[in-house]
Design an enzyme around this catalytic site. Sequence first.
Site, PDB file in Angstrom:
ATOM      1  N   GLU A 256       0.888  -1.174   0.000  1.00 48.28           N
ATOM      2  CA  GLU A 256       0.000   0.000   0.000  1.00 48.28           C
ATOM      3  C   GLU A 256       0.919   1.216   0.000  1.00 48.28           C
ATOM      4  O   GLU A 256       1.555   1.512   1.003  1.00 48.28           O
ATOM      5  CB  GLU A 256      -0.907  -0.063   1.228  1.00 48.28           C
ATOM      6  CG  GLU A 256      -2.144   0.778   1.053  1.00 48.28           C
ATOM      7  CD  GLU A 256      -1.905   2.183   1.493  1.00 48.28           C
ATOM      8  OE1 GLU A 256      -1.418   2.991   0.664  1.00 48.28           O
ATOM      9  OE2 GLU A 256      -2.195   2.485   2.653  1.00 48.28           O
ATOM     10  N   CYS A 290      -2.366   8.280   3.280  1.00 42.32           N
ATOM     11  CA  CYS A 290      -2.170   7.654   1.967  1.00 42.32           C
ATOM     12  C   CYS A 290      -3.325   7.998   1.038  1.00 42.32           C
ATOM     13  O   CYS A 290      -3.136   8.207  -0.149  1.00 42.32           O
ATOM     14  CB  CYS A 290      -2.002   6.158   2.109  1.00 42.32           C
ATOM     15  SG  CYS A 290      -3.181   5.404   3.210  1.00 42.32           S
ATOM     16  N   GLU A 389       3.226  12.746  -4.693  1.00 50.44           N
ATOM     17  CA  GLU A 389       2.619  12.624  -3.369  1.00 50.44           C
ATOM     18  C   GLU A 389       3.374  13.547  -2.417  1.00 50.44           C
ATOM     19  O   GLU A 389       4.543  13.324  -2.114  1.00 50.44           O
ATOM     20  CB  GLU A 389       2.692  11.182  -2.861  1.00 50.44           C
ATOM     21  CG  GLU A 389       1.984  11.033  -1.526  1.00 50.44           C
ATOM     22  CD  GLU A 389       1.941   9.605  -1.013  1.00 50.44           C
ATOM     23  OE1 GLU A 389       3.003   8.970  -0.942  1.00 50.44           O
ATOM     24  OE2 GLU A 389       0.835   9.133  -0.675  1.00 50.44           O
TER      25      GLU A 389
END
Length: 487
Positions: A256, A290, A389
Amino acid sequence: MNTVNEFPFDTRGILVAGRWRPAASGAELELLNPSDGQRLAPIARGQAEDVAAAVDAAQAALDGPWGAMSALERGRVLHAMGLRVLAMADELARLEALDVGKPLRQGRADAVALARYLEFYGGAADKVMGQTIPFANGYTAFSWREPHGVTAHIVPWNYPMQIIGRSVGAALAMGNACVLKPAEEACLTALAFARIAEESGLPSGALNVVPGLGEEAGAALAAHPGVRHISFTGSVEVGALIQAAAARHAVPVTLELGGKSPQIVFDDADLDAALPFLVNAGIQNAGQTCSAASRILVQQGVYRQVRERMAERYRALRVAPALDDGDVGPLISARQRQQVNRCLARAHHDGLPVAASATLPSSLPAGGFYVAPTLVADVPPEHPIAQDEIFGPVQALIPFTDEADALRIANGTAYGLVAGVWTRDGSRGLRMARRLRCGQVFINNYGAGGGIELPFGGVKLSGHGREKGFDALYGFSALKTVAIKHD
Ligand code: NAD
């Protein structure tokens, strides 16, 4: 009581085979309090020798009382753990505030989610069924699910409790024995969780905890031949190392790796309903999430209005030390703050307008790792601030023209974790859900309140495998098929 600080347990322990002890080398690391940058607590710096002992202990547990427990009994232990976590939610929230810099309310929500994972997987433990398979005449064939064996859980610092809940909870429910490697930046709730597990009757060795550096304890764990499954949450770079290490022993992995998730607002959206979600999903845990909605795609007809209303909310955000329980706390570290500031500097350099930023009060402790939450407007979809990100309280507002344009922009990053769609047109919501390339789509909401029952995971660079929900139990088990020949 810890003699080194005020914590109700010695923070320097490694848990192996039910025994707390220092790292074999005696080495330690220091946790910092992100709210003021001061030293918080020493922790063990576990290394390969400690990891090897933990894997041996997990294997011994599988060969011993833990492996002999029925699914029903395992479920009961998980339930007991969940109840204990709930009873200690305030204490766990305080630990998380000190360690992660997470505002108390958000830490408490994480503790409640951890309890809910344990409850969910406790209840599911004895409900994982096999199948009877129609096969050739003269045979009876069926399948069942078995634990992999020793499972490794390499956890980041941003949501320790939730990630432990979804991975260790599901792995234990299926009867695996776990070695948990928490992050070197934050591991107090992992240690507290292990104590809760012990006190709730989890047999020795079913859960072992080895704090330490990623490149030492983490790498040793990923490479250990006794590990039969690896669950990893963290950066893309380390995820690739984990998958390579696992490949050497043909071990399955769940990765993940975060995302660049969009919320997409169409002209016909209920803006009053959308607005709190648009902002909260960007600034929760200071954007270090996330599934953070770091891109807000807005159709041209309502773009100006959404920009203004989001800006208003940004200006009202209260940035505060975690124990003061504001809307936004500090980032985890000076390194993370530097990464976020670098992204903001790039946006500034490229002339992107700041729609609004929150104020950093002068009363904030000088050593804390704070960044003012910032909403950047008119961001071209290919700009790094709309592609990378950031992992900080920064959101990029991106205008779009129509459905096709929205899809092109939404799918146009290397990631694919989560997406949100705001529209009153039910057909359009479903069309978008079909075409968005990601693991979860939320229509007229975002995150479904945590939705621990909902399978979660990504496509593309966001990773693969699913955690949460019932599906996680399949990931943490292997199918065995039996065929009997008879008359
Ligand atoms: P990271 O990937 O380095 O760390 C995550 C976990 O992996 C930690 O427990 C760490 O000790 C361990 N680790 C590190 N190197 C390892 C190795 N070589 N072998 C095995 N384990 C190893 O992440 P980070 O440095 O804490 O953060 C960097 C960036 O990663 C962030 O800025 C963010 O973009 C991303 N991130 C994503 C998530 C997520 O939830 N998907 C979580 C944390 C960080």
